[in-house]
Design a protein around this motif. Structure first.
Motif, mmCIF file in Angstrom:
data_model
loop_
_atom_site.group_PDB
_atom_site.id
_atom_site.type_symbol
_atom_site.label_atom_id
_atom_site.label_comp_id
_atom_site.label_asym_id
_atom_site.label_seq_id
_atom_site.Cartn_x
_atom_site.Cartn_y
_atom_site.Cartn_z
ATOM 1 N N THR A 362 0.841 -1.196 0.000
ATOM 2 C CA THR A 362 0.000 0.000 0.000
ATOM 3 C C THR A 362 0.877 1.248 0.000
ATOM 4 N N LEU A 363 0.405 2.275 -0.719
ATOM 5 C CA LEU A 363 1.059 3.587 -0.704
ATOM 6 C C LEU A 363 0.213 4.551 0.116
ATOM 7 N N ARG A 364 0.870 5.394 0.889
ATOM 8 C CA ARG A 364 0.180 6.419 1.685
ATOM 9 C C ARG A 364 0.840 7.758 1.388
ATOM 10 N N ASP A 371 -3.675 17.684 7.812
ATOM 11 C CA ASP A 371 -3.390 16.454 8.552
ATOM 12 C C ASP A 371 -4.081 15.229 7.945
ATOM 13 N N GLY A 372 -4.546 15.350 6.744
ATOM 14 C CA GLY A 372 -5.211 14.206 6.121
ATOM 15 C C GLY A 372 -4.239 13.352 5.324
ATOM 16 N N THR A 373 -4.589 12.091 5.113
ATOM 17 C CA THR A 373 -3.746 11.180 4.333
ATOM 18 C C THR A 373 -4.611 10.419 3.350
ATOM 19 N N GLY A 374 -3.986 10.038 2.246
ATOM 20 C CA GLY A 374 -4.638 9.186 1.269
ATOM 21 C C GLY A 374 -3.888 7.869 1.166
ATOM 22 N N GLU A 375 -4.596 6.810 0.828
ATOM 23 C CA GLU A 375 -3.982 5.490 0.702
ATOM 24 C C GLU A 375 -4.458 4.815 -0.572
ATOM 25 N N CYS A 376 -3.591 3.969 -1.092
ATOM 26 C CA CYS A 376 -3.946 3.220 -2.294
ATOM 27 C C CYS A 376 -3.199 1.897 -2.267
ATOM 28 N N GLU A 377 -3.930 0.789 -2.337
ATOM 29 C CA GLU A 377 -3.278 -0.519 -2.417
ATOM 30 C C GLU A 377 -2.860 -0.751 -3.863
ATOM 31 N N VAL A 378 -1.559 -0.771 -4.102
ATOM 32 C CA VAL A 378 -1.070 -0.887 -5.474
ATOM 33 C C VAL A 378 -0.829 -2.342 -5.882
ATOM 34 N N PHE A 399 5.835 15.940 -3.053
ATOM 35 C CA PHE A 399 5.078 15.133 -2.096
ATOM 36 C C PHE A 399 5.806 13.824 -1.834
ATOM 37 N N GLU A 400 5.442 13.207 -0.722
ATOM 38 C CA GLU A 400 6.117 11.980 -0.281
ATOM 39 C C GLU A 400 5.142 10.817 -0.296
ATOM 40 N N LEU A 401 5.617 9.699 -0.793
ATOM 41 C CA LEU A 401 4.848 8.459 -0.794
ATOM 42 C C LEU A 401 5.499 7.489 0.178
ATOM 43 N N GLU A 402 4.709 6.903 1.035
ATOM 44 C CA GLU A 402 5.205 5.922 2.000
ATOM 45 C C GLU A 402 4.653 4.555 1.621
ATOM 46 N N ALA A 403 5.550 3.592 1.417
ATOM 47 C CA ALA A 403 5.147 2.237 1.026
ATOM 48 C C ALA A 403 5.279 1.305 2.222
ATOM 49 N N PHE A 404 4.279 0.436 2.396
ATOM 50 C CA PHE A 404 4.318 -0.500 3.515
ATOM 51 C C PHE A 404 3.456 -1.719 3.188
ATOM 52 N N TYR A 405 3.697 -2.790 3.922
ATOM 53 C CA TYR A 405 2.901 -4.004 3.785
ATOM 54 C C TYR A 405 1.650 -3.899 4.649
ATOM 55 N N THR A 406 0.572 -4.511 4.163
ATOM 56 C CA THR A 406 -0.696 -4.374 4.891
ATOM 57 C C THR A 406 -1.308 -5.696 5.330
ATOM 58 N N ASN A 407 -0.650 -6.837 5.057
ATOM 59 C CA ASN A 407 -1.240 -8.112 5.492
ATOM 60 C C ASN A 407 -0.167 -9.014 6.084
ATOM 61 N N LEU A 408 0.483 -8.520 7.111
ATOM 62 C CA LEU A 408 1.537 -9.301 7.752
ATOM 63 C C LEU A 408 1.017 -10.121 8.930
ATOM 64 N N HIS A 409 -0.296 -10.384 8.963
ATOM 65 C CA HIS A 409 -0.839 -11.160 10.065
ATOM 66 C C HIS A 409 -0.319 -12.596 10.043
#
Length: 799
Positions: A362-364, A371-378, A399-409
Motif C-alpha cells: 500500500t502507498l500512503r 493532517d489528512g492522508t490518502g492510501e492506495c493498495e497498489v 510530495f512523499e509516498l510511503e510504502a508499507f505491507y498491509t497483510n503481515l498477520h
C-alpha cells in the motif's frame, strides 16, 4: 561464462552450475555436494563450510551459523532477539540497522535487499532472487514433455518445501513452456529445527533428573546435544524401533545415555504436526482450487522426510505424495536453470515464469486536507510479479509516498515498512492549477518494490484544446517508452560486445483513488493520435529521493566489499604461510624416517649424527618460537635443511637410476656394433651405406665405449657415501647424442626402386626397354625377338 544457482539454507547450502550437458550440483573440497552454512573466524583466517562446522563445539564464540533469519533486520527486531537467545555467539549492534540466489517466498523488501547486498559483497552478479518454491517448480516443469498446450486447462501442482527453519507451500499452474504461481502460503517458524528443539528440551529435562546436570547452562554441551538429536531424528525417520542416544564425556566428565522411538517422538511433537495443515488449506482457498483440481503433490526439503509430516500431507489431499525431485538439491537446480535462461551464454528451452507478490503493498501520502492522508493498495497479495503500475496525482508541490505491507498477520514479526519516496520538483501549472504527476511503481524480477519513475504532464494550450478533458487514458510510456522495460543486467560477452537482457513487465494505470483506468499500453501510433486529439502535452521526468527501510548506504556497502577483499587476501596469505610451515614439518619427519632406512647407506656416521641433531632442533623450533612466523622464515628454513639433505638424496637417486641408464647406453652401443659387423660381412641390407660414414660411426662407438668403461671403473671405486663420478643425466645425454649421430647413418634407407606401373608406361611409349632398368632386366630384353616388342604394356614381365 558460468552461471550458478545457490540454495543458501539455514543449515546447509547447495550450489548448482549450468553446463553444456545440463545442470550439475557441484561438490566442495571434501567431495560433498552439501556444504554447511557456517563460518569460523580465527585470529588470522576464516574457515568456511565443513572446516568451520568441525569447530562449532571447539570454537563456540567465533563460529557463526544460523544467520539466515538475521537478513535485513534491525538489532531490536523481535526475530533477532529470539534468535539471539538460541545462538551460542554474541550479536553486536551495528551503527545502522552471475549468480541466482534463492530466498524464502515470505522475505520482505528489506530482507531481499539484504541478500542482494550480501551477494554484491561476495562478488556475485545476482541475475535474480528467486523464491524457493518457484525454483522447485521450474526444476520440475522445464523437463516435463507432457504438459498441456497453452490453449488447454493447465496442470496444477502443489509444491511443499519444509527445510530446517521454514515451511512453504505453493500451487503452480503448468502449460507447455509456461509456469504461473497461483498462490503461496508459509509458516516461517516451522521447520526441522523445531523438531530438534523438542528432542533437546526432552533430553535436557531427563538429564537434569537422571544425572543432576543443567545442559542449557553449558553452550558446548548444548551444541553437542543438538547434533546428536538431529542424528537421532534422521534415524527415527527410517526406523520405528527404540534407538539409543549415547554421548561420552558430555558434561562434568559424565557419559550420558538415553533412548527414544518414533511413536514417542511423534507424541512429543504433536503440536508441531498440527501446524502443517493450515498453510495447505490456505493455499487452496487463495488459489480457488479443490482437491480434485490438483494433479500432483511434490515435496522437497529435509524435514519432509519425517513420516508424520508425509502422513499429514497425504491425509489432507487424500492422495499419495510424489518424491520425484531431489529433496535437497531441487532449489539450487531451479535457480541454476533460471540463470541459464537469463544468461546469453546458454541456449535453453523457452519457459516463462510468472511469480507473485507475497504481501499486499500500500502507498500512503498526504492529501490537500489538513493532517489528512490518502492510501492506495497498489499490489494485492498473490498479485503477479514482476509487474508495474502507473498512478496519477494532482499536486502543486513536492510530495512523499510511503510504502508499507498491509497483510503481515501471517508473519507477525516483520517490520511493515518498505520505505518512503519523495517526488521532487513538482510545481503548479502556469495557470495555477495542480500539475498532473504520473508515478510508476514496480515490483521487479527480484520481488523488490520501488518507485521506478515519476513525470509531470505539462499542458500546452492550443486552439481547440479542452483543458478539462480527462487524460487518464494516456499511459506513462513517454520518452520513447524507456520505462516499459525492466532492465536487468548488461553482460560482457566473449566476443567483446554487450548484450542487454530486458524483461517486459505488465503494467496498468490507476488514478490516485485507486481506480484502474487502463491496462497494458496501446500501440505508439494510437497514443500519438490520442495526444493530437486532446491537445499538445509535454512529459518531464522528475527526480525521486528514496529512503528505504534498513537500506545499506553505498559508502558502507563499499567498505564491506573492501573488507571482504582484504579478508580474502588475508586468507590466501595465511594459507601460503601454513603451507610453508607444513612443508618444513613434513620435510623433517620424512627425511628423518628415511635416514634410518633408504638413506642409511649414503651418509657417514658423522654426518648422520650432525643431520639428526639439525632435524631435531628444527622440530623443537617449530613447536616453540617457530610456531607463528612469517612465510619467508619457513621458506628459508626449508632451504637450509635441503642444503644438508639434497646431497644425500641425490646420491640415493643416482644409485637407484644409474644401472638402468648404463644398461640402456650399453644396449645401444651393442646394437650399432652389430650393424657395423653386418656391413663388414657384405649384408645386402647395409650395402648402400657410405663407407666413410660407417667409419665415422665406428670411431664414435669406440670413443663411447671407452667413455663408458672409464666412468664405470671410476664409479665402482667409490663408496656409496661419496658423490658419483658420473650422473644419470650425463649418461642419458650421452645416449641421446649417440642416437642423434649414429641412427641417421646406420638406418639410412636404400634408394627407391621405380614402381612397376611407371616402367610399363614408359615401355609402352618407347616400345623398348625402359631407362633405369636393372642389369637383369636389360639382359632379358636383349634375348627377345622383334615380335616381343609388339606386346602390350599389360603383358610385360617386370621383376
Amino acid at each position: 561464462m558460468s552461471v550458478v544457482g545457490i540454495d543458501l539454507g539455514f543449515l546447509n547450502c547447495y550450489i548448482a552450475v549450468a553446463r553444456s550437458g545440463g545442470i550439475e550440483t557441484i561438490a566442495n573440497e571434501y567431495s560433498d555436494r552439501c556444504t554447511p552454512a557456517c563460518i569460523s573466524l580465527g585470529s588470522r583466517t576464516r574457515a568456511i563450510g565443513n572446516a568451520a562446522k568441525s569447530q562449532i563445539v571447539t570454537n563456540v564464540r567465533n563460529t557463526i551459523h544460523g544467520f539466515k533469519k538475521l537478513h535485513g533486520r534491525s538489532f531490536d527486531d523481535p526475530i533477532v532477539q529470539t534468535e539471539r537467545i538460541r545462538l551460542p555467539y554474541e550479536l553486536q549492534k551495528m551503527p545502522n540497522g552471475s549468480a541466482g540466489v534463492k530466498i524464502p517466498s515470505f522475505f520482505t523488501d528489506a530482507e531481499r535487499r539484504s541478500v542482494m547486498a550480501a551477494a554484491q559483497v561476495a562478488g556475485l552478479n545476482c541475475l535474480r532472487l528467486m523464491n524457493e518454491t518457484t525454483a522447485v517448480a521450474l526444476a520440475y516443469g522445464i523437463y516435463k514433455q507432457d504438459l498441456p498446450p497453452l490453449d488447454e486447462k493447465p496442470r496444477n501442482v502443489i509444491f511443499i518445501d519444509m527445510g530446517h527453519s521454514a515451511y512453504q507451500v505453493s500451487v503452480c499452474a503448468f502449460n507447455k513452456g509456461k509456469l504461473k504461481v497461483l498462490a503461496t502460503t508459509f509458516d516461517p517458524y516451522l521447520g526441522g529445527r523445531n523438531f530438534d528443539e523438542a528432542l533437546v528440551d526432552y533430553f535436557c529435562e531427563e538429564f537434569k533428573t537422571k544425572y543432576k546436570i543443567n545442559v542449557k547452562e553449558n553452550s558446548r554441551a548444548l551444541l553437542r546435544l543438538y547434533q546428536e538429536c538431529e542424528k537421532l531424528k534422521k534415524l527415527m525417520s527410517a526406523n520405528a524401533s527404540d534407538l539409543p542416544l549415547n554421548i561420552e564425556c558430555f558434561m562434568n566428565d559424565l557419559d550420558v545415555s538415553s533412548k527414544m522411538n518414533r511413536a514417542q517422538f511423534e507424541q512429543l511433537c504433536a503440536s508441531l504436526f498440527t501446524r502443517i495443515e493450515p498453510p495447505l488449506k490456505a493455499v487452496m482457498e487463495q488459489a480457488n482450487l479443490q482437491r480434485e483440481d490438483i494433479s500432483s503433490i511434490e515435496i522437497v526439503g529435509g524435514a519432509t522426510r519425517i513420516p508424520a509430516v508425509k502422513e499429514q500431507i497425504t491425509k489432507f489431499f487424500l492422495k499419495d505424495i510424489s518424491t520425484t525431485l531431489n529433496a535437497d538439491e531441487a532449489v539450487a537446480r531451479g535457480c541454476a536453470l533460471q540463470c541459464a535462461i537469463l544468461s546469453p551464454a546458454f541456449k535453453v528451452r523457452e519457459f516463462s515464469i510468472t511469480d507473485l507478490v507475497p504481501y499486499s503493498i500500500t502507498l500512503r501520502w498526504k492529501t490537500s486536507f489538513e493532517d489528512g492522508t490518502g492510501e492506495c493498495e497498489v499490489f494485492c497479495k498473490n498479485h503477479p510479479a514482476p509487474f508495474s503500475k502507473v498512478i496519477t496525482f494532482h499536486k502543486k508541490e513536492p510530495f512523499e509516498l510511503e510504502a508499507f505491507y498491509t497483510n503481515l498477520h501471517e508473519v507477525p514479526y516483520p517490520d511493515p515498512r518498505i520505505g518512503s519516496f519523495t517526488i521532487q520538483n513538482v510545481l503548479p501549472q502556469s495557470d495555477g492549477d495542480s500539475s498532473k504527476v504520473k508515478v510508476k511503481v514496480r515490483v521487479n524480477i527480484h520481488g523488490i518494490f520501488s518507485v521506478a519513475s515519476a513525470s509531470v504532464i505539462e499542458k500546452q494550450n492550443v486552439e481547440g484544446d479542452h483543458s478539462d478533458a480527462p487524460m487518464e487514458t494516456e499511459t506513462s510510456f513517454k520518452n520513447e517508452g524507456k520505462d516499459d522495460v525492466d532492465k536487468m543486467q548488461v553482460d560482457q560477452e566473449e566476443g567483446g560486445h554487450q548484450k542487454c537482457h530486458a524483461e517486459h513487465t505488465p503494467e496498468e494505470e490507476i488514478d490516485h483513488t485507486g481506480t484502474k483506468t487502463k491496462s497494458a499500453p496501446s500501440d505508439k501510433q494510437d497514443r500519438l493520435n490520442q495526444t493530437i486529439k486532446k491537445g499538445k502535452v509535454k512529459s518531464i521526468d522528475l527526480p525521486i529521493q528514496s529512503s528505504l527501510c534498513r537500506q545499506l548506504g553505498q559508502d558502507l556497502l563499499n567498505s564491506y566489499i573492501e573488507n571482504e577483499g582484504k579478508m580474502i587476501m588475508q586468507d590466501k596469505l595465511e594459507k601460503e604461510r601454513n603451507d610453508a610451515k607444513n612443508a618444513v614439518e613434513e620435510y623433517v619427519y620424512d627425511f628423518r624416517d628415511k635416514l634410518g632406512t633408504v638413506y642409511e647407506k649414503f651418509i657417514t656416521q658423522e654426518d648422520l649424527n650432525k643431520l639428526s641433531a639439525i632435524l631435531e632442533d628444527t622440530e623443537n623450533w617449530l613447536y616453540e618460537e617457530g610456531e607463528d612466523q612469517p612465510k619467508q622464515i619457513y621458506v628459508d628454513k626449508l632451504q637450509e635443511l635441503k642444503k644438508y639433505g639434497q646431497p644425500i638424496q641425490m646420491r640415493y637417486m643416482e644409485h637407484e637410476e644409474r644401472p638402468k641408464a648404463l644398461n640402456d647406453l650399453g644396449k645401444k652401443i651393442q646394437l650399432v656394433m652389430k650393424v657395423i659387423e653386418a656391413y663388414r660381412n657384405k649384408d645386402e641390407r647395409y650395402d648402400h651405406l657410405d663407407p666413410a660414414d660407417v667409419e665415422k660411426v665406428e670411431k664414435y662407438i669406440s670413443e663411447a665405449m671407452s667413455w663408458l668403461n672409464s666412468k664405470m671403473n671410476a664409479q665402482n671405486k667409490l663408496s656409496l657415501t661419496q658423490d658419483p663420478v658420473v650422473k644419470v643425466s650425463e649418461i642419458v645425454a650421452k645416449s641421446k647424442d649417440l642416437d642423434n649421430f649414429c641412427n641417421p647413418i646406420i638406418y639410412k634407407p636404400k634408394p627407391k626402386v621405380e614402381v612397376a606401373e611407371d616402367k610399363a608406361k614408359a615401355n609402352s611409349e618407347h616400345n623398348g626397354p625402359m631407362d633405369g632398368q636393372s642389369g637383369t632386366e636389360t639382359k632379358a630384353d636383349t634375348t627377345k625377338d622383334s615380335s616381343q616388342h609388339t606386346k602390350s604394356s599389360g603383358e610385360m614381365e617386370v621383376d
